[in-house]
Design an enzyme around this catalytic site. Structure first.
Site, PDB file in Angstrom:
ATOM      1  N   TYR A 193       1.039   6.708  -5.326  1.00 28.72           N
ATOM      2  CA  TYR A 193       0.481   6.178  -4.087  1.00 28.72           C
ATOM      3  C   TYR A 193       1.606   5.872  -3.103  1.00 28.72           C
ATOM      4  O   TYR A 193       1.541   6.253  -1.920  1.00 28.72           O
ATOM      5  CB  TYR A 193      -0.334   4.923  -4.386  1.00 28.72           C
ATOM      6  CG  TYR A 193      -0.976   4.285  -3.177  1.00 28.72           C
ATOM      7  CD1 TYR A 193      -2.093   4.854  -2.581  1.00 28.72           C
ATOM      8  CD2 TYR A 193      -0.459   3.106  -2.633  1.00 28.72           C
ATOM      9  CE1 TYR A 193      -2.694   4.261  -1.473  1.00 28.72           C
ATOM     10  CE2 TYR A 193      -1.047   2.512  -1.525  1.00 28.72           C
ATOM     11  CZ  TYR A 193      -2.165   3.098  -0.949  1.00 28.72           C
ATOM     12  OH  TYR A 193      -2.747   2.515   0.153  1.00 28.72           O
TER      13      TYR A 193
ATOM     14  N   SER B 196       0.390   2.628   4.524  1.00 30.48           N
ATOM     15  CA  SER B 196       0.410   1.416   3.713  1.00 30.48           C
ATOM     16  C   SER B 196       1.824   0.862   3.711  1.00 30.48           C
ATOM     17  O   SER B 196       2.792   1.601   3.912  1.00 30.48           O
ATOM     18  CB  SER B 196      -0.013   1.734   2.273  1.00 30.48           C
ATOM     19  OG  SER B 196       0.248   0.633   1.413  1.00 30.48           O
TER      20      SER B 196
END
Length: 266
Positions: A164, A151
């Site tokens: 995350y 990501s």
């Protein structure tokens, strides 16, 4: 213009393992590799959703006997082992591993629990390492490729999703370290780093419909190209890194983020 026909899938066709193949980027990757004539070994936790992915791949021309499925949680060592064993027993080889399974947990560090931290790292990092370790011997045999779905939250910091971001930064480092370890064996290891992509990951993390629509609308300002991305755009990037089109590329973190990662306040 008519759509070009997919290459016929035979016993000699390359084999790709796609984790997280029941939704989002993982499902899109499975469908794109199906279009490119790959034999498929698909992994996911939802048996019903897996059936839908298999059906969609068959509609793209992949015969049922050229699709293997493993349903279960890859955090469990037995499931990870079974995925590799099932793949090799059926197809005798592995050419590409796409690690697309992942989760998002929202919340400030002050309010989050260590259980949240453990869960994010178990899914986004530990399970990826575990399945990759079992696949490496077969990827060495085929001089294959690994593509990790990371990501833009890996190289960039965002509030409210610290665990995350940390997990994706760890995945990026794993990608580059492993690329150096496996280069001499002819195995290439790369990652894609998507920005906001229309999928169900944010809803699974707790957003309701209204919050999600507002989040996507905000994405028009937070991405330089003025929009959020689509799963198929990431799938095409994954395929590029897996294919011979990127034959001299390894250890690369490919941003598929509409320019989000290079934006700064002004």
């Amino acid at each position: 213009m008519s759509k070009p026909h997919s290459p016929p899938v035979t016993d000699d066709s390359p084999v790709v393992i796609v984790t997280g193949a029941t939704s989002g980027i993982g499902k899109a990757a499975a469908l794109y590799f199906a279009e490119k004539g790959f034999q498929l070994s698909l992994s996911g936790r939802d048996e019903g959703a897996m059936g839908k992915t298999v059906k969609a791949c068959m509609e793209l021309g992949v015969p049922h006997n050229s699709i293997a499925t493993t349903v279960g949680d890859l955090r469990e060592e037995a499931i990870a082992r079974e995925l590799i064993k099932h793949t090799v027993d059926k197809f005798k080889k592995i050419n590409t591993l796409v690690n697309a399974a992942g989760i998002l947990v929202n919340g400030a560090v002050e309010d989050a629990s260590m259980t949240d931290y453990d869960r994010v790292f178990d899914v986004n990092v530990r399970s990826v390492i575990q399945i990759t370790r079992y696949a490496i011997p077969y990827l060495k045999e085929s001089k294959g490729t690994i593509v990790n779905v990371s990501s833009i939250a890996g190289p960039c910091a965002f509030p409210g999703v610290s665990f995350y971001c940390m997990s994706k930064a760890a995945l990026d480092s794993f990608t580059q370290c492993l690329a150096l370890e496996l280069a001499s064996a002819g195995v290439r290891v790369n990652a894609v780093n998507p920005g906001v992509i229309v999928s169900d990951i944010h809803k699974r993390a707790g957003m309701d419909e209204k919050q999600y629509e507002e989040f996507l609308e905000k994405g028009k300002q937070t991405h330089a190209l003025g929009r959020v991305g689509l799963v198929n755009e990431v799938a095409q990037a994954i395929y590029f890194l897996a294919s011979d089109a990127s034959s001299f590329t390894t250890g690369h973190l490919l941003s598929v983020d509409g320019g989000r990662g290079i934006m700064t306040p002004r």
